[in-house]
Design a protein around this motif. Sequence first.
Motif, PDB file in Angstrom:
ATOM      1  N   ILE A  12       4.357   8.927  -3.156  1.00 56.72           N
ATOM      2  CA  ILE A  12       4.850   9.860  -2.129  1.00 56.72           C
ATOM      3  C   ILE A  12       6.072   9.276  -1.426  1.00 56.72           C
ATOM      4  CG2 ILE A  12       4.278  10.921   0.100  1.00 56.72           C
ATOM      5  CD1 ILE A  12       1.364  11.204  -1.001  1.00 56.72           C
ATOM      6  N   ASP A  31       7.854  -2.456   1.454  1.00 58.03           N
ATOM      7  CA  ASP A  31       6.745  -2.168   0.542  1.00 58.03           C
ATOM      8  C   ASP A  31       6.374  -3.440  -0.177  1.00 58.03           C
ATOM      9  OD1 ASP A  31       5.193  -1.223  -1.801  1.00 58.03           O
ATOM     10  OD2 ASP A  31       5.861   0.764  -1.157  1.00 58.03           O
ATOM     11  N   LEU A  51       2.503  -5.515   5.116  1.00 61.42           N
ATOM     12  CA  LEU A  51       2.531  -5.249   6.565  1.00 61.42           C
ATOM     13  C   LEU A  51       1.752  -6.274   7.366  1.00 61.42           C
ATOM     14  CD1 LEU A  51       2.097  -1.401   6.433  1.00 61.42           C
ATOM     15  CD2 LEU A  51       3.949  -2.575   7.624  1.00 61.42           C
ATOM     16  N   VAL A  72       4.208   5.344   5.535  1.00 56.60           N
ATOM     17  CA  VAL A  72       3.514   5.920   4.377  1.00 56.60           C
ATOM     18  C   VAL A  72       2.540   4.907   3.761  1.00 56.60           C
ATOM     19  CG1 VAL A  72       3.866   7.018   2.115  1.00 56.60           C
ATOM     20  CG2 VAL A  72       5.564   7.359   3.922  1.00 56.60           C
ATOM     21  N   LYS A  76      -5.413   3.706  -0.628  1.00 59.01           N
ATOM     22  CA  LYS A  76      -5.804   5.121  -0.554  1.00 59.01           C
ATOM     23  C   LYS A  76      -6.919   5.546  -1.493  1.00 59.01           C
ATOM     24  CE  LYS A  76      -2.864   6.685  -4.198  1.00 59.01           C
ATOM     25  NZ  LYS A  76      -2.055   7.701  -4.785  1.00 59.01           N
ATOM     26  N   GLU A  91      -5.947  -3.919   5.731  1.00 60.33           N
ATOM     27  CA  GLU A  91      -4.641  -3.473   5.237  1.00 60.33           C
ATOM     28  C   GLU A  91      -4.137  -2.255   6.031  1.00 60.33           C
ATOM     29  OE1 GLU A  91      -2.679  -4.236   2.106  1.00 60.33           O
ATOM     30  OE2 GLU A  91      -3.572  -6.168   2.532  1.00 60.33           O
ATOM     31  N   TYR A 143     -11.929   4.917   3.924  1.00 51.09           N
ATOM     32  CA  TYR A 143     -10.527   5.327   3.810  1.00 51.09           C
ATOM     33  C   TYR A 143     -10.184   6.365   4.893  1.00 51.09           C
ATOM     34  CZ  TYR A 143      -6.539   8.074   2.289  1.00 51.09           C
ATOM     35  OH  TYR A 143      -5.357   8.768   2.277  1.00 51.09           O
ATOM     36  N   LYS A 147      -7.681   6.311   8.413  1.00 48.79           N
ATOM     37  CA  LYS A 147      -6.626   7.294   8.731  1.00 48.79           C
ATOM     38  C   LYS A 147      -6.822   7.849  10.150  1.00 48.79           C
ATOM     39  CE  LYS A 147      -4.109   6.975   5.281  1.00 48.79           C
ATOM     40  NZ  LYS A 147      -2.712   6.603   5.375  1.00 48.79           N
TER      41      LYS A 147
HETATM   42  N1  LIG Z   1      -1.727  10.942  -2.845  1.00 49.06           N
HETATM   43  C1  LIG Z   1      -2.419  11.791  -2.086  1.00 49.06           C
HETATM   44  O1  LIG Z   1      -2.919  12.824  -2.563  1.00 49.06           O
HETATM   45  C2  LIG Z   1      -2.565  11.539  -0.603  1.00 49.06           C
HETATM   46  C3  LIG Z   1      -3.307  12.454   0.176  1.00 49.06           C
HETATM   47  C4  LIG Z   1      -3.422  12.223   1.542  1.00 49.06           C
HETATM   48  C5  LIG Z   1      -2.806  11.126   2.129  1.00 49.06           C
HETATM   49  N2  LIG Z   1      -2.110  10.243   1.349  1.00 49.06           N
HETATM   50  C6  LIG Z   1      -1.460   9.096   1.990  1.00 49.06           C
HETATM   51  O2  LIG Z   1      -0.124   9.033   1.547  1.00 49.06           O
HETATM   52  C7  LIG Z   1       0.319   7.682   1.548  1.00 49.06           C
HETATM   53  C8  LIG Z   1       0.988   7.347   0.234  1.00 49.06           C
HETATM   54  O3  LIG Z   1       0.126   7.597  -0.848  1.00 49.06           O
HETATM   55  P1  LIG Z   1       0.624   7.470  -2.354  1.00 49.06           P
HETATM   56  O4  LIG Z   1      -0.168   8.470  -3.125  1.00 49.06           O
HETATM   57  O5  LIG Z   1       2.095   7.518  -2.419  1.00 49.06           O
HETATM   58  O6  LIG Z   1       0.085   5.984  -2.701  1.00 49.06           O
HETATM   59  P2  LIG Z   1       0.798   4.811  -3.527  1.00 49.06           P
HETATM   60  O7  LIG Z   1      -0.266   3.783  -3.761  1.00 49.06           O
HETATM   61  O8  LIG Z   1       1.555   5.338  -4.702  1.00 49.06           O
HETATM   62  O9  LIG Z   1       1.841   4.242  -2.483  1.00 49.06           O
HETATM   63  C9  LIG Z   1       1.493   3.427  -1.402  1.00 49.06           C
HETATM   64  C10 LIG Z   1       2.560   2.364  -1.278  1.00 49.06           C
HETATM   65  O10 LIG Z   1       2.273   1.590  -0.116  1.00 49.06           O
HETATM   66  C11 LIG Z   1       2.379   0.211  -0.451  1.00 49.06           C
HETATM   67  N3  LIG Z   1       1.448  -0.494   0.426  1.00 49.06           N
HETATM   68  C12 LIG Z   1       0.125  -0.213   0.614  1.00 49.06           C
HETATM   69  N4  LIG Z   1      -0.399  -1.043   1.533  1.00 49.06           N
HETATM   70  C13 LIG Z   1       0.623  -1.876   1.927  1.00 49.06           C
HETATM   71  C14 LIG Z   1       0.708  -2.936   2.851  1.00 49.06           C
HETATM   72  N5  LIG Z   1      -0.354  -3.316   3.575  1.00 49.06           N
HETATM   73  N6  LIG Z   1       1.903  -3.569   3.011  1.00 49.06           N
HETATM   74  C15 LIG Z   1       2.993  -3.186   2.276  1.00 49.06           C
HETATM   75  N7  LIG Z   1       2.962  -2.178   1.387  1.00 49.06           N
HETATM   76  C16 LIG Z   1       1.785  -1.524   1.210  1.00 49.06           C
HETATM   77  C17 LIG Z   1       2.023   0.088  -1.930  1.00 49.06           C
HETATM   78  O11 LIG Z   1       2.649  -1.051  -2.518  1.00 49.06           O
HETATM   79  C18 LIG Z   1       2.587   1.406  -2.473  1.00 49.06           C
HETATM   80  O12 LIG Z   1       3.913   1.265  -2.951  1.00 49.06           O
HETATM   81  C19 LIG Z   1      -0.898   6.823   1.880  1.00 49.06           C
HETATM   82  O13 LIG Z   1      -0.841   6.534   3.270  1.00 49.06           O
HETATM   83  C20 LIG Z   1      -2.062   7.752   1.588  1.00 49.06           C
HETATM   84  O14 LIG Z   1      -3.182   7.435   2.368  1.00 49.06           O
HETATM   85  C21 LIG Z   1      -1.976  10.418  -0.010  1.00 49.06           C
END
Ligand SMILES: NC(=O)c1ccc[n+]([C@@H]2O[C@H](COP(=O)([O-])OP(=O)(O)OC[C@H]3O[C@@H](n4cnc5c(N)ncnc54)[C@H](O)[C@@H]3O)[C@@H](O)[C@H]2O)c1
Length: 320
Positions: A12, A31, A51, A72, A76, A91, A143, A147
């Motif tokens: 995302i 990231d 982070l 973001v 997840k 995390e 999870y 949030k």
């Molecule tokens: N994909 C979905 O359907 C969905 C639905 C609701 C909410 N979300 C939220 O959207 C956000 C992004 O989801 P996504 O699907 O792109 O996931 P993703 O795993 O593809 O991306 C998350 C990114 O965050 C980075 N990351 C995670 N924890 C970290 C930390 N502690 N320090 C540094 N980097 C960190 C990871 O390296 C990754 O690149 C998340 O917050 C997730 O909870 C996603």
Amino acid sequence: MTWLVTGGAGYIGAHVVQKLVDAGHDVVVLDEATTGTHRLPPQVTLVQANLTQNQTLHRLFNDYDFQGVVHVAARKQVRESVEKPLFYWRENIGGLTNLLTAMQVHSVKNLVFSSSAAVYGQPQLGSDAIIAEDAHCNPINPYGATKLAGEWMAEALTVSDDFKVVALRYFNVGGAGNANLGDEYSYNLIPIVFDALEKNESPIVFGKNFETSDGTCIRDYVHVEDLADAHVSAVEYVSAAEPKFTAINIGTGKGSSVLEVMNMVAKVSGIEFEPKFVQARQGDPAALVADVSRAKELLNWVSQRSLEDIVRSAWLAKNP
Ligand SMILES: NC(=O)c1ccc[n+]([C@@H]2O[C@H](COP(=O)([O-])OP(=O)(O)OC[C@H]3O[C@@H](n4cnc5c(N)ncnc54)[C@H](O)[C@@H]3O)[C@@H](O)[C@H]2O)c1
């Protein structure tokens, strides 16, 4: 002025970064880039760090005059969060605590936070299954709890420190902006179905006796490009807002059943298949669809793309 996007190398986040850049914003990404490997536009700086690395965060906030943060980054996976709850709290909430501290110290007060429909848990809904932001939140896994706790922590700073916070509660995100930006990990229905087909297996449907038109679960699928557009509106909205917290659902307002999604996969891929029905998962609500009126009112945003657009773009990203 520059926006910091955490998690900008993920599925995302990479879409959000591209849309912010297209809208003329300067962007820096923080990231860890372990699960996220998506390519970033060349003008975007990637700071590869977790982070939980406080010193790196403070150095970053010293180096840039950030207008705000689009947060973001998060772990997840629902099932993993049940198995490793402390990892998720460390995390997602430890990371957010560090981020908010750096923001507080450096007087950066605009935050757009990636929240989730998971904050609602298993709501008791009317027959339309529509849920609005003021519904009671009661997450049913670690999870979702991280949030909701993240929303609360950020909201507290709107009172103590004049922060302005928009929590975007994403519903079921799918699709891809281009072949480089597809979701590479199979945690959501559409990539899970693709993976099963790739392995010549029958895609699994959890439960067929829900009180829905075809007996399978109904969810609100939103295209990741539409979602990314909502972030561009959200950074503008939060920049102009009074100090306050606002939760906004990001969905389409329309539900699709698991079987409807599978039929769309069959249509788009040209692969005929029979799904395999297994027992429903505990805690899965029959239907969950976003009330999107607040997004329209405050962000002037409505989703533009259909379920077919979602499935087709995801399929093309997987099979370029
Ligand atoms: N994909 C979905 O359907 C969905 C639905 C609701 C909410 N979300 C939220 O959207 C956000 C992004 O989801 P996504 O699907 O792109 O996931 P993703 O795993 O593809 O991306 C998350 C990114 O965050 C980075 N990351 C995670 N924890 C970290 C930390 N502690 N320090 C540094 N980097 C960190 C990871 O390296 C990754 O690149 C998340 O917050 C997730 O909870 C996603």
